[in-house]
Write a protein that holds these residues in place. Sequence first.
Motif, PDB file in Angstrom:
ATOM      1  N   ASP A   1     -11.413  -8.718  -3.065  1.00  0.00           N
ATOM      2  CA  ASP A   1     -10.589  -7.548  -3.341  1.00  0.00           C
ATOM      3  C   ASP A   1     -11.460  -6.295  -3.182  1.00  0.00           C
ATOM      4  O   ASP A   1     -12.420  -6.096  -3.924  1.00  0.00           O
ATOM      5  CB  ASP A   1     -10.044  -7.640  -4.768  1.00  0.00           C
ATOM      6  CG  ASP A   1      -9.121  -6.464  -5.071  1.00  0.00           C
ATOM      7  OD1 ASP A   1      -8.863  -5.657  -4.175  1.00  0.00           O
ATOM      8  OD2 ASP A   1      -8.659  -6.385  -6.232  1.00  0.00           O
TER       9      ASP A   1
ATOM     10  N   LEU B   1       0.837  -1.197   0.000  1.00  0.00           N
ATOM     11  CA  LEU B   1       0.000   0.000   0.000  1.00  0.00           C
ATOM     12  C   LEU B   1       0.876   1.253   0.000  1.00  0.00           C
ATOM     13  O   LEU B   1       1.741   1.413   0.863  1.00  0.00           O
ATOM     14  CB  LEU B   1      -0.894  -0.016   1.239  1.00  0.00           C
ATOM     15  CG  LEU B   1      -1.818   1.190   1.362  1.00  0.00           C
ATOM     16  CD1 LEU B   1      -3.013   1.004   0.463  1.00  0.00           C
ATOM     17  CD2 LEU B   1      -2.278   1.362   2.787  1.00  0.00           C
TER      18      LEU B   1
ATOM     19  N   THR C   1     -10.136  -3.147  -3.112  1.00  0.00           N
ATOM     20  CA  THR C   1      -9.328  -1.984  -3.445  1.00  0.00           C
ATOM     21  C   THR C   1     -10.144  -0.888  -4.122  1.00  0.00           C
ATOM     22  O   THR C   1      -9.950   0.295  -3.863  1.00  0.00           O
ATOM     23  CB  THR C   1      -8.157  -2.402  -4.362  1.00  0.00           C
ATOM     24  OG1 THR C   1      -7.595  -3.589  -3.844  1.00  0.00           O
ATOM     25  CG2 THR C   1      -7.110  -1.316  -4.440  1.00  0.00           C
TER      26      THR C   1
ATOM     27  N   SER D   1      -3.024  -3.146  -2.840  1.00  0.00           N
ATOM     28  CA  SER D   1      -4.350  -3.762  -2.858  1.00  0.00           C
ATOM     29  C   SER D   1      -4.791  -4.123  -1.452  1.00  0.00           C
ATOM     30  O   SER D   1      -3.976  -4.292  -0.547  1.00  0.00           O
ATOM     31  CB  SER D   1      -4.323  -5.013  -3.741  1.00  0.00           C
ATOM     32  OG  SER D   1      -3.525  -5.986  -3.114  1.00  0.00           O
TER      33      SER D   1
END
Lengths: 545, 374
Positions: free
Chosen positions: A361, A303, A363, A354
């Motif tokens: 997921d 990140l 994100t 992510s």
Amino acid sequence: MALPPGPLVYSHYHCLSPGHYHRPSTGTPQEEAAITTATATEPAVELAGITKRFPGVVANRDIDLHVAKGQIHALVGENGAGKSTLMKILYGMQRPDEGEIRINGSPVAFHTPADAIAAGIGMVHQHFMLADNLTVLENVILGSEPRKGGVAVDFGAARKKIKEISDAYGLGITPDVAVEELGVGDRQRVEILKVLYRGARILILDEPTAVLVPHEVDELFDNLRGLVREGLTILFISHKLDEVLRVADAITVIRRGTTVATVNPQDVTARQLAELMVGSELPSPETRESTVTEVVAFSVRDLTVRTADGRAIVEGVSFDIHKGEVLGIAGVEGNGQAELVEAIMGMRPLASGSLTLNGRDITGWPTLKRREGGIGYIPEDRHRHGLLLEAPLWENRILGHQTRRPNVKGIWIDRAGAREDTRRIVEEYDVRTPGIDVDAAALSGGNQQKLIVGREMSSDPLLLIASHPTRGVDVGAQAAIWDHLRTARAAGLAVLLISADLDELIGLSDSLKVILRGRIVADVDPAEVTPEQLGSAMTGAGEGA
Amino acid sequence: MSTFLDRLFGRVKLGGWLAVVAPLLAVVFAVLITSGVLLVAGKPPLDAFTALAHYVVQPSGAVLIINFATQYYISALAVAIGFRMNLFNIGVDGQYRLAAVVAAGVGGAALLPGVLNIILVMVVAVLVAALWAAIAGLLKVTRGVSEVISTIMLNAIATGIGSWLVIRYLGVRSGNELATKEIPPDSRVPGLSVIPGTSAQVTGFIVLAAIFGVAYYVLLNRTRFGFDLRATGRSESAAVASGVNVKRMVVTTMVLSGAIAGFAGMPELLGGSYKYGTNFPTGLGFTGIAIALLGRNNPVGMAIGALVWSFLDNSKNSLQLVDISPEIVQIMQGTIVLSVIVAYELVHRYAQAAKQRRVSRELAVPSQPEGAAA
């Protein structure tokens, strides 16, 4: 309105004379003797019988306080005990309903802070009130600029005066630096200089160490000692007892809005002080046995968050949190923790990386979807991010959950459902409030926080982001919040804990990571690390080794 | 603590009868100031107020007051919905006028028969006004342009476009007036003969205005959207953290505000002159701002505010009968707005103090047994 029974409930305090420190009669004779020997010169500040009432809030009742000239006098108490109200009264921001304030022996009635400043009282607020883009000099003179020829600001005179003050008290301040370039400790010294510049002889410091790292605290305390040597008087508000014991010449404990004891720091331990504050047994943050499972609930990969000018403020951070695990992030404030949290909450865009929640997921998800997906959020700043202060409690129950039952039915707000569930939270989380229709602003910090914790837990989240969950919260509420976190963790909740309280981090976390300048620089085993080791890791002392 | 702006825009509630005291106080205060001005000018205040009051009791006067108030009210609702989330739609004025021009052109062309044409006209008006307002919303969320600035500028642009449309394409000259083609008689909204003693009719749009008032209340207080809107108005940071997409809310609210603004010109277009010309009423948007302030964005408060404003606007000409300049009414309107703001603040402080005193009394009695001596 009877106080609950407990070993330390005091009912009679007589103020005999300034300098005569009183204490509950439960103390041993030796203690009594030791305490009454705490000598004092003439009082700089005397408060007698101060009473202040608010709608539905803990107020001040029969406050008696004698602050001797040239001393550091600490005022300790839980949040919501009435410390802030008392200081607002002393600083002219509130007017007492009853009682008398005497400064240097003469009674005063302050209508505004300007009156208090004129009487030589200065206040250094917990949150700095400085304009970042102005220089130290400009900040200091802002609002009381010396004039040259009636119009122009006399910067020369101001610079000279600031230098004089800075030298006299050993503050070490350079007047022409922009405040944005200063660290937290320096900013605080600027705040102190600001009130000294206005002629204050009595300084009120509201939780001055809350934002400082250990060595900055030491510097501050050196400064404070320098100030009292020069004859100034300092009223120091805090709930960090070890610090109070280190620096104060006298300590007054305030509980449930009234002063319960004034003690000499040489004669009490932190534990005794804490018991005076709480009036009951003390909690500890330790988690007993591990509930960590093998299942990864939440993972962060590489990140990176950048500021508007492209600087990486969080860089390459990766971690996993398992179900039933508390992952603590330790770090000096301003090292990317806030940005990390905002990125996880979807309030700040990611530069890269992510996020995976429960195998999905997330994100690209917006904040609302992440919340619906099972992220609970206890924000760092509850007033800015956690509450609608001017809205009743039941509307605050809806906040952040405005798409979920029992708050809504389809597009409609379900008033009855939300109100009913707010009552449940108030009950289960022991939120002390006269009702669910009072505004959130009317509650003390600890009770506001309990409401937030109750709200965020109420939708059975998979991941809880707890950002400084017990900051500015009294000991009682702290214990309750820790209990709730432990219970939820045992039930399989994954918790990301960000805190500045090292004991809390070490006590609650199953694993610990240290963040420094936006990077994870160390993994620490909370079972083995000491607060001192952790503190030095946070400041990068071990770096390069 | 609540800020002055929060109290000004009614985001802090005043309880019970105090909510009524403030506007009453303001009107009384405005009457006093106006009396002072009249006395200085050497005119007897009593005559002026009698003349104004006399106007209301005439049936035809009452009808006019209600009809104007209806337009004002719709405009005020459009402003208020923005105010509730800290969005200052100063552009209601341009939005309703541009909408009226285009809608008048479409309606005059009589593309559809009867009621269908009415619906078409209203749909066109709503779309045009909403789109025009959306420009300001989009500028705010994409480029950070203050909606105050952009809507004021869009007002000027709307005026220009409106004139250009009328002159180049839509206008028909009849005598001295250049106006759009009249909407055919079968596509007009009929009035209601509810006030006895006059042939003048109350506009049919009063029904729509009432529906809007109720819808405004329900939308803001009972729906998720309304909750998000109010939350954003109270604390944008908390709204963001709670998952509200503030950018989308800004655009949606601007569009909604504009859509309502589109209706502000409809009573005149479909129930009054049936065309857009030089006599089409202007400045409704600004009147709406004043009324939203007067009524503190409360649907009932704004209705009363609209009636008071309309009463003053319409009755002012009767002052000429007693040889007093009608402009005195503008002084009165200005004073009312100012004194309402002051009065709300005073009443708010009084209410706070009263609440504290009451709690003091309640707390004082039971605390005695604890006997905090000295």
